[in-house]
Design a protein around this motif. Structure first.
Motif, PDB file in Angstrom:
ATOM      1  N   ASN A  33      68.977  40.357  87.057  1.00  0.00           N
ATOM      2  CA  ASN A  33      69.075  40.955  85.725  1.00  0.00           C
ATOM      3  C   ASN A  33      70.500  41.041  85.202  1.00  0.00           C
ATOM      4  O   ASN A  33      70.710  41.491  84.067  1.00  0.00           O
ATOM      5  N   LYS A  65      65.296  34.398  80.909  1.00  0.00           N
ATOM      6  CA  LYS A  65      64.847  34.681  82.273  1.00  0.00           C
ATOM      7  C   LYS A  65      64.351  33.416  82.967  1.00  0.00           C
ATOM      8  O   LYS A  65      64.560  33.226  84.176  1.00  0.00           O
ATOM      9  N   GLN A  88      64.587  36.840  75.384  1.00  0.00           N
ATOM     10  CA  GLN A  88      64.782  37.379  76.727  1.00  0.00           C
ATOM     11  C   GLN A  88      63.949  36.626  77.752  1.00  0.00           C
ATOM     12  O   GLN A  88      64.403  36.371  78.876  1.00  0.00           O
ATOM     13  N   GLN A  89      62.729  36.231  77.375  1.00  0.00           N
ATOM     14  CA  GLN A  89      61.883  35.456  78.284  1.00  0.00           C
ATOM     15  C   GLN A  89      62.470  34.073  78.545  1.00  0.00           C
ATOM     16  O   GLN A  89      62.447  33.575  79.682  1.00  0.00           O
TER      17      GLN A  89
END
Length: 461
Positions: free
Chosen positions: A319, A352, A348-349
């Motif tokens: 993170n 990630k 954000q996805q």
């Protein structure tokens, strides 16, 4: 409104700087000589002084010295010529905040001015997740995350920085090896000395010796002037050698002697010059493997290997990616004078899932670009580069499954792999944007030069 005094004996430069800085929200006064600048300094009492080094009456050294006597806390930025790097280092030692080299680029000057006019250190800031995220102090160069692997790296840096150990820094391209080296320098007893960096992978074997050790006038064809090498420039400070395994074996022999004896001779010279330099080196390949392949001297490796650090890739840091992204967003908001609040859930996805082959450097570039394109409060998917949104469709074909590629890659119908075709198009588009400069294209694609060269060779480009 911050006040800036510009001192330059070129009236056109003064006029242009006055217009540019006034447009960007500063109150500006100019002077066309060093003495006139010092006189105006006493009356005007600016918040920052921007002075050319080569003036008609006195030089920038005297302007800097007198200015510091009159206003000790005044930040001073010196403008130098590209060939005056030693001058630049000297003025930094004398207390200049920074220097900029000609030709002048408005964005670079504006960024330096904004940094110089900041006061104090940044306090920790709460992220959108509610956690305290790391914020880089004004003098720091590397952002440490909160993951366990990041905390371990920070602990090691703090441990080795105050020593005089040589350090080998391992890590992928873009992971922040040079920034780590700068942080070590700034946390060391040499922090007031120069930090000089050399990219050993970007210099030809013929010129590497001259860049490191300098040369005397006439020592070889093309040596029309005396040259001061990186070791001398770093005297009293730190020398950072990036991609050190790229140095030729002959240069490594000379380097070993200099490291051992802390003395050097310029190429073509007879005089021994004493130096006091701490050496930090970086490599994206393990030096013991380079030794086994006959590419690197084992005795030189042991000289450097007093301590080693591994800089983790971004994909290893969990993170931390979101903490870094929010830091870069804040940094870019300040530079662009925008107020983008954060990242949408879709973005954000994507962050990630994306593997980040260019690591922290790539993340920073992506955030800067997306912030520039964003008109609303949050960065949306449409502001991200094509390769991040579609990275699962663009996975590079494995070596054993790579299709046979014909010479004319522009005939798309001949390609057996859609992914391979997409990769080809991405590279070609990048090359066109930078007028077919491979170095600039590699930077745009967030890959190193060698990777780009290898891909172009396989594609018969």
């Amino acid at each position: 409104m911050p006040k800036i005094l510009v001192v330059d004996d070129d009236k056109d430069i003064c006029l242009l700087m006055h217009r540019f800085l006034t447009k960007n929200g500063y109150e500006v006064e100019t002077a066309i000589s060093g003495l006139a600048g010092l006189k105006k300094l006493a009356d005007y009492k600016p918040d920052l002084l921007l002075s050319d080094f080569k003036l008609g009456d006195i030089d920038g050294t005297e302007v800097l010295q007198k200015a510091k006597e009159m206003m000790p806390d005044l930040p001073v930025i010196i403008i130098t010529g590209y060939s005056d790097i030693k001058v630049a280092i000297n003025v930094m030692k004398m207390g200049a905040f920074d220097y900029v080299t000609k030709p002048l680029f408005p964005d670079e000057i504006l960024l330096n001015i904004r940094k110089a006019l900041k006061t104090g250190e940044d306090a920790p800031v709460k992220s959108s997740s509610g956690k305290t995220r790391p914020v880089k102090a004004e003098k720091e160069n590397y952002i440490f995350g909160n993951s366990s692997i990041s905390k371990k790296l920070m602990k090691q840096v703090n441990l080795v920085a105050p020593t005089n150990f040589s350090v080998i820094i391992y890590g992928e391209s873009g992971a922040g090896k040079e920034a780590i080296a700068k942080t070590i320098h700034q946390k060391s007893k040499r922090k007031n000395g120069p930090f000089v960096a050399m990219d050993c992978g970007a210099i030809s074997k013929e010129l590497a010796g001259s860049e490191l050790f300098g040369h005397e006038k006439g020592s070889f064809t093309g040596a029309i002037n005396q040259k001061i090498g990186h070791f001398e420039l770093a005297d009293g400070g730190t020398l950072f050698l990036d991609e050190v395994a790229n140095l030729s074996y002959d240069v490594q022999v000379s380097l070993l002697r200099v490291v051992q004896e802390q003395k050097l001779k310029r190429i073509g010279g007879n005089k021994e010059i004493d130096i006091d330099v701490r050496i930090l080196v970086a490599s994206n390949e393990r030096l013991p493997e380079a030794i086994a392949q006959g590419k690197f001297r084992e005795d030189l490796y042991h000289r450097f290997n007093e301590f080693s650090l591994d800089v983790p890739s971004l994909k290893e840091r969990g993170n931390d990616i979101f903490e870094f992204a929010e830091y870069f967003l804040e940094e870019t908001n300040k530079d662009l004078e925008k107020e983008v609040k954060g990242f949408s859930e879709e973005v954000q996805q994507h962050f990630k899932k994306y593997p980040w082959p260019g690591n922290i450097r790539e993340l920073r570039n992506v955030v800067k670009r997306a912030t520039l394109l964003t008109e609303g409060e949050f960065i949306e998917e449409g502001s991200l580069p094509f390769e991040i949104v579609n990275h699962e469709k663009l996975l590079f074909v494995e070596e054993d499954k790579e299709p046979e590629v014909k010479a004319d890659r522009r005939l798309h119908g001949q390609l057996k792999s859609a992914a391979y075709e997409a990769e080809y198009e991405m590279i070609m588009e990048a090359l066109k944007k930078v007028n077919f400069s491979k170095s600039k294209a590699a930077e745009l694609l967030n890959i190193d030069r060698k990777t780009l060269y290898n891909k172009m060779k396989k594609m018969n480009m």
